[in-house]
Design a protein around this motif. Structure first.
Motif, PDB file in Angstrom:
ATOM      1  N   LEU A 183       0.822  -1.219   0.000  1.00  0.00           N
ATOM      2  CA  LEU A 183       0.000   0.000   0.000  1.00  0.00           C
ATOM      3  C   LEU A 183       0.852   1.263   0.000  1.00  0.00           C
ATOM      4  O   LEU A 183       0.470   2.267  -0.623  1.00  0.00           O
ATOM      5  CB  LEU A 183      -0.922  -0.007   1.219  1.00  0.00           C
ATOM      6  N   GLY A 190      -3.562   5.974  -4.093  1.00  0.00           N
ATOM      7  CA  GLY A 190      -4.633   5.610  -3.173  1.00  0.00           C
ATOM      8  C   GLY A 190      -5.179   6.797  -2.418  1.00  0.00           C
ATOM      9  O   GLY A 190      -6.389   6.905  -2.188  1.00  0.00           O
ATOM     10  N   THR A 193      -7.496   8.718  -4.663  1.00  0.00           N
ATOM     11  CA  THR A 193      -8.772   8.020  -4.831  1.00  0.00           C
ATOM     12  C   THR A 193      -9.683   8.223  -3.630  1.00  0.00           C
ATOM     13  O   THR A 193     -10.873   8.522  -3.775  1.00  0.00           O
ATOM     14  CB  THR A 193      -8.518   6.521  -5.056  1.00  0.00           C
TER      15      THR A 193
END
Length: 378
Positions: A183, A190, A193
């Motif tokens: 991650l 991310g 998003t």
């Protein structure tokens, strides 16, 4: 254009049917997605928490390694698996074996408390009282166990179930470290998003602020409260194992719980020092001195770790964190102790942010004072 009632009724019925079908399909799709994601939810949530917590460390490593994000994540994950994973595996297996041994002794009726040594009565301040209480427990324990066998059996079964889940919790935590490494490599994409999702759910101004608030809360609670307790538990637990103190894994788990409750770990380390000097296990005086110094330093390590990891502090009330930790432990075991505190703190901060923003929106400005007509006043 005028429509008769029959035509209007058909249009409304058709629109309502289509709406219900769409809602039903969306609900079914959401249900299927939840069922598919459910087995991985704990792993992903824990991975996200770890990724947010150690991301500043990852950023520093990326700068040192010339911007190589993948290589930096690999090095960091391997280091965490070595520094945290190995002690967790050792202490987890110790915890599980000790709880299982106690359960088997109780089922066989062979569980006893050894009588105290006469040297205990010579301890300053508490020695005589401790020796008396210990002797009474050793003498009266068989009768007490026989009288309350069913109640105690229920607790031992719960403890055994927790011990059985200890190995799974350790493996889950190690896997979450790997997920966190992945991650962190894609953290920027991310983050964008999640920010777009929050903007869509709220507004272009509230979305980014909610994201920053969530990240700050996760980082402060996970590192400043749970992280400090976790590191201190590992330090003392490994020390207990090396010093040969019984139930090292159990005492490590108790130390972590005390750390989250904001109680000093000296509650555990000082009795361990007393046992170290009382037990006649053949250890040299030099080794006892070394372990005594180590237990004192590890027991007070939170005084150094908290300012180092806490940053600007935890905004969520400590009561919320404690409820989350204890509730998470009851529902999710050892990992729930970690995840519950973080999630409840984030939920509290987001809820209070919503309350404060709505309160400001509904404040009615005071009406300006009307000017006084001096002519009519006179």
């Amino acid at each position: 254009m005028n429509l008769d009632q029959e035509t209007l009724r058909k249009i409304v019925t058709t629109d309502l049917t289509e709406t219900l079908i769409k809602v039903g399909l969306i609900a079914f799709l959401a249900y299927v997605c939840v069922r598919v994601f459910a087995p991985f939810s704990n792993l992903v949530i824990l991975g996200v928490i770890l990724a947010i917590s150690i991301y500043p460390l990852y950023q520093g490593l990326v700068r040192r390694m010339g911007g190589k994000r993948g290589l930096s994540a690999t090095v960091l994950v391997l280091a965490l698996l070595l520094l945290l994973g190995v002690p967790m595996v050792i202490l987890g297996s110790s915890f599980a074996s000790q709880i299982s041994e106690v359960h088997q002794q109780f089922e066989k009726g062979s569980f006893t408390v050894p009588a105290p040594s006469p040297k205990v009565a010579e301890w300053p301040l508490v020695g005589e009282r401790l020796h008396t209480a210990w002797s009474e427990a050793a003498n009266n324990l068989p009768a007490y166990l026989e009288k309350n066998a069913e109640i105690i059996r229920g607790y031992t079964r719960k403890a055994l179930a927790m011990a059985a889940n200890a190995a799974g919790a350790v493996l889950m935590f190690l896997a979450a470290i790997v997920v966190a490494g992945i991650l962190m490599v894609y953290a920027e994409a991310g983050s964008r998003t999640v920010e777009r999702i929050l903007i869509r759910l709220t507004s272009p101004t509230e979305g980014p602020s909610l994201l920053k608030l969530s990240v700050a809360t996760v980082r402060s609670v996970a590192t400043g409260v749970v992280g400090v307790a976790f590191i201190q538990a590992l330090l003392l637990g490994m020390g207990f194992l090396l010093a040969g103190i019984p139930a090292a894994g159990v005492f490590a788990a108790i130390t972590m719980l005390l750390g989250i409750l904001q109680l000093p770990a000296l509650i555990i380390s000082l009795p361990a020092i007393g046992y170290l000097w009382w037990a006649e296990d053949g250890s040299s005086t030099g080794m006892k001195v070394v372990f005594t110094i180590y237990f004192l330093i590890a027991g007070m390590a939170d005084n150094v770790l908290k300012p180092l990891l806490l940053g600007r502090g935890v905004d969520a009330p400590m009561l919320v964190i404690l409820i989350g930790a204890i509730g998470g432990m009851v529902t999710g075991g050892i990992l729930g102790l970690f995840v519950g505190a973080v999630l409840l703190a984030v939920a509290y901060k987001l809820f209070m942010e919503w309350v404060d923003s709505r309160s400001l929106d509904t404040v009615v400005p005071a009406a300006p004072a009307e000017p006084i007509d001096t002519d009519t006043a006179h």
